[in-house]
Design a protein around this motif. Structure first.
Motif, mmCIF file in Angstrom:
data_model
loop_
_atom_site.group_PDB
_atom_site.id
_atom_site.type_symbol
_atom_site.label_atom_id
_atom_site.label_comp_id
_atom_site.label_asym_id
_atom_site.label_seq_id
_atom_site.Cartn_x
_atom_site.Cartn_y
_atom_site.Cartn_z
ATOM 1 N N GLY A 194 3.692 -3.879 8.204
ATOM 2 C CA GLY A 194 5.049 -3.485 8.529
ATOM 3 C C GLY A 194 5.077 -2.055 9.021
ATOM 4 N N PHE A 250 3.556 0.876 2.836
ATOM 5 C CA PHE A 250 3.344 -0.157 3.842
ATOM 6 C C PHE A 250 3.164 -1.505 3.165
ATOM 7 C CE2 PHE A 250 3.066 2.116 7.749
ATOM 8 C CZ PHE A 250 2.601 3.383 7.415
ATOM 9 N N LEU A 282 -8.119 -5.702 0.969
ATOM 10 C CA LEU A 282 -8.524 -4.771 2.016
ATOM 11 C C LEU A 282 -8.524 -3.363 1.440
ATOM 12 C CD1 LEU A 282 -9.186 -4.657 5.087
ATOM 13 C CD2 LEU A 282 -6.763 -4.206 5.462
ATOM 14 N N ILE A 283 -9.680 -2.718 1.426
ATOM 15 C CA ILE A 283 -9.820 -1.375 0.882
ATOM 16 C C ILE A 283 -10.052 -0.408 2.032
ATOM 17 C CG2 ILE A 283 -11.084 0.107 -0.715
ATOM 18 C CD1 ILE A 283 -9.509 -2.165 -2.046
ATOM 19 N N PHE A 284 -9.277 0.674 2.043
ATOM 20 C CA PHE A 284 -9.319 1.630 3.140
ATOM 21 C C PHE A 284 -10.139 2.863 2.806
ATOM 22 C CE2 PHE A 284 -6.269 0.169 6.294
ATOM 23 C CZ PHE A 284 -5.587 -0.815 5.601
ATOM 24 N N GLY A 285 -10.704 3.446 3.849
ATOM 25 C CA GLY A 285 -11.233 4.792 3.741
ATOM 26 C C GLY A 285 -10.083 5.786 3.784
ATOM 27 N N THR A 286 -10.401 7.062 3.631
ATOM 28 C CA THR A 286 -9.368 8.092 3.559
ATOM 29 C C THR A 286 -8.825 8.490 4.928
ATOM 30 O OG1 THR A 286 -11.108 9.745 3.491
ATOM 31 C CG2 THR A 286 -10.157 9.069 1.377
ATOM 32 N N GLY A 287 -9.441 8.009 5.975
ATOM 33 C CA GLY A 287 -8.922 8.263 7.314
ATOM 34 C C GLY A 287 -9.563 9.468 7.980
ATOM 35 N N GLN A 322 3.870 6.058 13.534
ATOM 36 C CA GLN A 322 3.839 4.598 13.657
ATOM 37 C C GLN A 322 3.034 3.954 12.534
ATOM 38 O OE1 GLN A 322 2.903 3.090 17.556
ATOM 39 N NE2 GLN A 322 3.826 4.847 18.582
ATOM 40 N N HIS A 323 3.089 2.623 12.485
ATOM 41 C CA HIS A 323 2.333 1.904 11.469
ATOM 42 C C HIS A 323 0.923 1.616 11.967
ATOM 43 C CE1 HIS A 323 2.792 -1.993 13.570
ATOM 44 N NE2 HIS A 323 3.925 -1.488 13.969
ATOM 45 N N LEU A 324 0.132 1.018 11.117
ATOM 46 C CA LEU A 324 -1.256 0.745 11.451
ATOM 47 C C LEU A 324 -1.376 -0.406 12.436
ATOM 48 C CD1 LEU A 324 -1.343 1.941 8.397
ATOM 49 C CD2 LEU A 324 -3.710 1.245 8.538
ATOM 50 N N GLN A 342 -3.575 4.621 13.607
ATOM 51 C CA GLN A 342 -2.180 4.917 13.320
ATOM 52 C C GLN A 342 -1.757 6.082 14.198
ATOM 53 O OE1 GLN A 342 -1.233 6.331 9.345
ATOM 54 N NE2 GLN A 342 0.731 5.301 9.404
ATOM 55 N N GLU A 367 -4.626 8.867 13.784
ATOM 56 C CA GLU A 367 -5.464 8.792 12.589
ATOM 57 C C GLU A 367 -6.159 7.437 12.586
ATOM 58 O OE1 GLU A 367 -3.607 10.217 9.092
ATOM 59 O OE2 GLU A 367 -5.558 10.534 8.130
ATOM 60 N N TYR A 427 -8.656 0.494 11.934
ATOM 61 C CA TYR A 427 -7.244 0.546 12.271
ATOM 62 C C TYR A 427 -6.921 1.919 12.842
ATOM 63 C CZ TYR A 427 -6.112 -3.751 9.718
ATOM 64 O OH TYR A 427 -6.028 -5.055 9.299
ATOM 65 N N PHE A 448 -8.568 4.644 10.537
ATOM 66 C CA PHE A 448 -8.943 4.186 9.204
ATOM 67 C C PHE A 448 -9.972 3.066 9.303
ATOM 68 C CE2 PHE A 448 -5.881 6.433 6.656
ATOM 69 C CZ PHE A 448 -4.826 6.660 7.517
ATOM 70 N N ILE A 460 -13.087 -5.665 3.593
ATOM 71 C CA ILE A 460 -12.736 -6.740 2.662
ATOM 72 C C ILE A 460 -14.019 -7.335 2.132
ATOM 73 C CG2 ILE A 460 -11.808 -9.067 2.423
ATOM 74 C CD1 ILE A 460 -9.734 -8.475 4.401
ATOM 75 N N TYR A 474 0.853 -1.181 0.000
ATOM 76 C CA TYR A 474 0.000 0.000 0.000
ATOM 77 C C TYR A 474 0.891 1.234 0.000
ATOM 78 C CZ TYR A 474 -4.086 -2.764 1.412
ATOM 79 O OH TYR A 474 -5.111 -3.650 1.466
ATOM 80 N N MET A 493 -5.610 10.839 1.718
ATOM 81 C CA MET A 493 -6.029 9.870 0.689
ATOM 82 C C MET A 493 -6.185 8.471 1.257
ATOM 83 S SD MET A 493 -6.259 11.668 -2.025
ATOM 84 C CE MET A 493 -6.229 10.503 -3.373
ATOM 85 N N GLY A 494 -5.830 8.267 2.496
ATOM 86 C CA GLY A 494 -5.887 6.928 3.056
ATOM 87 C C GLY A 494 -4.801 6.048 2.456
ATOM 88 N N TYR A 501 -5.009 -8.224 8.782
ATOM 89 C CA TYR A 501 -3.731 -7.931 8.170
ATOM 90 C C TYR A 501 -2.713 -7.538 9.229
ATOM 91 C CZ TYR A 501 -5.714 -7.539 3.413
ATOM 92 O OH TYR A 501 -6.304 -7.771 2.212
ATOM 93 N N PHE A 513 -13.196 -3.514 9.418
ATOM 94 C CA PHE A 513 -12.088 -3.275 10.339
ATOM 95 C C PHE A 513 -11.974 -1.782 10.654
ATOM 96 C CE2 PHE A 513 -10.080 -7.414 9.537
ATOM 97 C CZ PHE A 513 -10.629 -7.747 8.316
#
Lengths: 113, 113
Positions: free
Chosen positions: A105, A90, B101-106, B42-44, B38, B88, B36, B90, B94, A35, A41-42, A102, B34
């Motif tokens: 990283g 990511f 896995l498709i994300f929203g813009t946050g 840091q990562h998700l 962030q 943030e 998530y 998200f 799925i 990703y 933009m997410g 999921y 889901f």
């Protein structure tokens, strides 16, 4: 228990240069994903793989290439870096068995100048 | 177009205020949902997930979300936010037929003491 490991964490590229973002997972997950995250933009899916030897395009594949020669590794290649590829990248993995979820990283922050 | 929508782009709250972040998706069929989080730099990390059963899902750190199938929504809630919830958030979906896995813009949440 390393999970998903991405290298490098930071990189600055000049326009036209190439590089490979590395991603390795030690959970024996079949599914792996790349990703990119841009402000407001997410996360957008670049490429994904459902197993060794199998890859497919996501939402924003242009300018990138991937390979999946082993279950553990899923490198992302930028052949001719462009400023539009400045982003945070990511890598993630998931298992087809059991509940979906999921593991991400820690990300690679790439700047193209 | 099929998508995941988060209508709140930036939310500012004082500590102890209640939180609700909206998430709507436009996919038909069976989905897994889901949230998530962030944290800065840091990562998700997975907050919570819904696969089936009780539509009210409880996650970590006092967060919960309710799946309302008729509204294609999966809103995130927390009764009393803390400064440490600044992050943030998200929403992601799925579709089982695609396994992507498709994300929203946050939604960026800022909590002030």
């Amino acid at each position: 228990n390393a999970g998903v490991t991405q290298t490098p964490k930071f990189r600055i590229l000049k326009i036209g240069q190439s590089m490979t973002l590395q991603c390795t997972q030690d959970m024996n997950h079949n599914y792996m994903y790349w990703y990119r995250q841009d402000p407001g933009m997410g996360l957008k899916l670049i490429y994904y793989s459902v197993g060794a030897g199998i890859t497919d395009k996501g939402e924003v594949p242009n300018g990138y290439n991937v390979s999946r020669s082993t279950t553990e590794d899923f490198p992302l290649r930028l052949e001719l870096a462009a400023p539009s590829q400045t982003s945070v990248y990511f890598c993630a993995s998931s298992s087809r068995q059991g509940p979906y979820g999921y593991t991400f990283g820690s990300g690679t922050r790439l700047t193209v100048v | 177009a099929q998508s995941v929508s988060q209508h709140n782009h930036h939310v500012i709250l004082s500590e102890a205020a209640s939180l609700e972040l909206g998430c709507n998706y436009s996919y038909g069929g069976t989905v897994n949902l889901f949230w998530y989080v962030q944290y800065p730099g840091q990562h998700l990390q997975l907050l919570l997930k819904y696969f089936s059963g009780d539509p009210l899902v409880k996650g970590i750190k006092g967060f919960e979300a309710e799946f309302i199938k008729s509204k294609f929504s999966f809103n995130l809630r927390k009764p009393s936010v803390q400064w440490s919830d600044t992050a943030e958030y998200f929403c992601a979906v799925i579709r089982l037929v695609t396994d992507k896995l498709i994300f929203g813009t946050g939604t960026r949440l800022q909590v002030f003491p």
